[in-house]
Design a protein around this motif. Sequence first.
Motif, PDB file in Angstrom:
ATOM      1  N   UNK A   1       0.831  -1.198   0.000  1.00 42.76           N
ATOM      2  CA  UNK A   1       0.000   0.000   0.000  1.00 42.76           C
ATOM      3  C   UNK A   1       0.869   1.252   0.000  1.00 42.76           C
ATOM      4  N   UNK A   2       0.530   2.217   0.846  1.00 44.90           N
ATOM      5  CA  UNK A   2       1.318   3.452   0.946  1.00 44.90           C
ATOM      6  C   UNK A   2       2.427   3.340   1.994  1.00 44.90           C
ATOM      7  N   UNK A   3       2.611   2.140   2.551  1.00 45.74           N
ATOM      8  CA  UNK A   3       3.778   1.876   3.382  1.00 45.74           C
ATOM      9  C   UNK A   3       3.630   2.104   4.876  1.00 45.74           C
ATOM     10  N   UNK A   4       2.427   2.347   5.354  1.00 43.27           N
ATOM     11  CA  UNK A   4       2.271   2.681   6.776  1.00 43.27           C
ATOM     12  C   UNK A   4       2.557   1.481   7.691  1.00 43.27           C
ATOM     13  N   UNK A   5       1.975   0.339   7.380  1.00 44.07           N
ATOM     14  CA  UNK A   5       2.272  -0.862   8.173  1.00 44.07           C
ATOM     15  C   UNK A   5       3.725  -1.289   7.968  1.00 44.07           C
ATOM     16  N   UNK A   6       4.201  -1.174   6.747  1.00 42.55           N
ATOM     17  CA  UNK A   6       5.599  -1.496   6.448  1.00 42.55           C
ATOM     18  C   UNK A   6       6.528  -0.722   7.372  1.00 42.55           C
TER      19      UNK A   6
ATOM     20  N   UNK B   1      12.228  -4.849  -0.041  1.00 46.12           N
ATOM     21  CA  UNK B   1      11.614  -4.633  -1.344  1.00 46.12           C
ATOM     22  C   UNK B   1      10.115  -4.442  -1.161  1.00 46.12           C
ATOM     23  N   UNK B   2       9.516  -3.683  -2.068  1.00 46.12           N
ATOM     24  CA  UNK B   2       8.089  -3.369  -1.988  1.00 46.12           C
ATOM     25  C   UNK B   2       7.353  -3.927  -3.199  1.00 46.12           C
ATOM     26  N   UNK B   3       6.256  -4.604  -2.937  1.00 45.31           N
ATOM     27  CA  UNK B   3       5.409  -5.153  -4.001  1.00 45.31           C
ATOM     28  C   UNK B   3       4.002  -4.577  -3.833  1.00 45.31           C
ATOM     29  N   UNK B   4       3.544  -3.833  -4.829  1.00 45.44           N
ATOM     30  CA  UNK B   4       2.237  -3.171  -4.726  1.00 45.44           C
ATOM     31  C   UNK B   4       1.714  -2.884  -6.137  1.00 45.44           C
ATOM     32  N   UNK B   5       0.561  -3.458  -6.511  1.00 44.03           N
ATOM     33  CA  UNK B   5       0.061  -3.268  -7.882  1.00 44.03           C
ATOM     34  C   UNK B   5      -0.444  -1.863  -8.184  1.00 44.03           C
ATOM     35  N   UNK B   6      -0.815  -1.107  -7.154  1.00 43.51           N
ATOM     36  CA  UNK B   6      -1.290   0.260  -7.356  1.00 43.51           C
ATOM     37  C   UNK B   6      -0.085   1.191  -7.439  1.00 43.51           C
ATOM     38  N   UNK B   7       0.200   1.694  -8.636  1.00 45.86           N
ATOM     39  CA  UNK B   7       1.413   2.476  -8.858  1.00 45.86           C
ATOM     40  C   UNK B   7       1.441   3.743  -8.015  1.00 45.86           C
TER      41      UNK B   7
ATOM     42  N   UNK C   1       2.324   2.770  -4.523  1.00 46.20           N
ATOM     43  CA  UNK C   1       3.724   2.357  -4.479  1.00 46.20           C
ATOM     44  C   UNK C   1       4.653   3.562  -4.478  1.00 46.20           C
ATOM     45  N   UNK C   2       4.373   4.548  -5.314  1.00 45.95           N
ATOM     46  CA  UNK C   2       5.195   5.762  -5.350  1.00 45.95           C
ATOM     47  C   UNK C   2       5.151   6.487  -4.002  1.00 45.95           C
ATOM     48  N   UNK C   3       3.971   6.545  -3.406  1.00 41.75           N
ATOM     49  CA  UNK C   3       3.840   7.179  -2.086  1.00 41.75           C
ATOM     50  C   UNK C   3       4.642   6.425  -1.043  1.00 41.75           C
ATOM     51  N   UNK C   4       4.604   5.088  -1.107  1.00 44.65           N
ATOM     52  CA  UNK C   4       5.340   4.269  -0.150  1.00 44.65           C
ATOM     53  C   UNK C   4       6.841   4.496  -0.265  1.00 44.65           C
ATOM     54  N   UNK C   5       7.348   4.564  -1.484  1.00 47.30           N
ATOM     55  CA  UNK C   5       8.788   4.769  -1.686  1.00 47.30           C
ATOM     56  C   UNK C   5       9.239   6.093  -1.071  1.00 47.30           C
ATOM     57  N   UNK C   6       8.466   7.138  -1.306  1.00 44.70           N
ATOM     58  CA  UNK C   6       8.820   8.452  -0.752  1.00 44.70           C
ATOM     59  C   UNK C   6       8.730   8.435   0.771  1.00 44.70           C
ATOM     60  N   UNK C   7       7.642   7.899   1.272  1.00 42.39           N
ATOM     61  CA  UNK C   7       7.382   7.866   2.710  1.00 42.39           C
ATOM     62  C   UNK C   7       8.443   7.061   3.463  1.00 42.39           C
ATOM     63  N   UNK C   8       8.805   5.900   2.930  1.00 43.57           N
ATOM     64  CA  UNK C   8       9.712   4.995   3.646  1.00 43.57           C
ATOM     65  C   UNK C   8      11.181   5.369   3.492  1.00 43.57           C
ATOM     66  N   UNK C   9      11.537   5.990   2.391  1.00 50.88           N
ATOM     67  CA  UNK C   9      12.951   6.227   2.091  1.00 50.88           C
ATOM     68  C   UNK C   9      13.626   7.219   3.025  1.00 50.88           C
ATOM     69  N   UNK C  10      12.868   8.019   3.741  1.00 50.02           N
ATOM     70  CA  UNK C  10      13.462   8.978   4.665  1.00 50.02           C
ATOM     71  C   UNK C  10      14.248   8.280   5.772  1.00 50.02           C
TER      72      UNK C  10
ATOM     73  N   UNK D   1      14.119   4.479   6.239  1.00 48.45           N
ATOM     74  CA  UNK D   1      14.271   3.034   6.068  1.00 48.45           C
ATOM     75  C   UNK D   1      15.011   2.720   4.774  1.00 48.45           C
ATOM     76  N   UNK D   2      15.688   1.588   4.757  1.00 47.87           N
ATOM     77  CA  UNK D   2      16.439   1.160   3.586  1.00 47.87           C
ATOM     78  C   UNK D   2      15.514   0.369   2.664  1.00 47.87           C
ATOM     79  N   UNK D   3      15.169   0.976   1.533  1.00 48.01           N
ATOM     80  CA  UNK D   3      14.276   0.345   0.570  1.00 48.01           C
ATOM     81  C   UNK D   3      15.089  -0.106  -0.639  1.00 48.01           C
ATOM     82  N   UNK D   4      14.862  -1.340  -1.045  1.00 46.88           N
ATOM     83  CA  UNK D   4      15.558  -1.880  -2.210  1.00 46.88           C
ATOM     84  C   UNK D   4      14.745  -1.659  -3.471  1.00 46.88           C
ATOM     85  N   UNK D   5      14.262  -2.745  -4.059  1.00 45.86           N
ATOM     86  CA  UNK D   5      13.454  -2.630  -5.263  1.00 45.86           C
ATOM     87  C   UNK D   5      12.001  -2.330  -4.946  1.00 45.86           C
ATOM     88  N   UNK D   6      11.322  -1.724  -5.898  1.00 46.41           N
ATOM     89  CA  UNK D   6       9.875  -1.493  -5.778  1.00 46.41           C
ATOM     90  C   UNK D   6       9.228  -1.964  -7.069  1.00 46.41           C
TER      91      UNK D   6
END
Length: 232
Positions: free
Chosen positions: A28-33, A47-53, A56-65, A67-72
């Motif tokens: 999702x948008x990464x809140x539970x993550x 890594x993040x797997x999310x069919x809603x683009x 997914x984009x929101x999650x990458x921005x939110x988490x990257x501050x 947390x270490x995010x690999x592939x999305x």
Amino acid sequence: TFVEDWFKIVDTIAKEVKGKNFLDIGCGEGHTTKQILDRIKRKHVCDLLEPNLSALDSAKIFLSFENKIGGSFANNLNSFKPNKKYNTIFTSHTNYYWASNELGYKKQLDKAVSLLNKKGRLMILTLPKNSDHYNIMLRQVYPPFNYAEYILKYYRSKGLRVKKIRFRMRMFVGYILNSKKLYELNNFYKFIHNVDSFPSKNESIKFLKKIKKYQKKGYLDFKDELIIISKP
């Protein structure tokens, strides 16, 4: 949501995580993550797997501050084809959307395990059959193969190691019980039945009766279960 109950769940998931290489299915948008990753003490990459683009984009921005995010990956589980295996895979309440029929669902259960390395573990947070979420529904929304009991039985039949941890997950409904208006009740109906439209007045009354039947001191208990699967 009863916050204390939820934090016990994410604390437990974080403690059960193994290795450094993770995958969140349906982030999702990464809140539970984030709630899980923030509780993991050692270095890791998720890594993040999310069919809603958009999500997914929101999650990458939110988490990257922090947390270490690999592939999305903008895929669902069925279409996901990674070039590696994972130490830990977790997913929170996404299994309801994996497939519309039992055969397809079994394929997704198999697919999730296939993404693990030899010592990896899969964690699925979902609801048991006797969850108040299901108890108060006016009709069956999700097929029975989505129940935690089905997942447990299926993986055990495959010879995999399976552990279950049950949690209390209280949902406050006192404000609905104490209101003479239908707005909050009808919004809750939409959430429980996964629909966008309000119920008829007759359905609202039936729904309220079910809530009154199963609530205890103004709370329902959704009874989350964490299923942990690993290879023998």
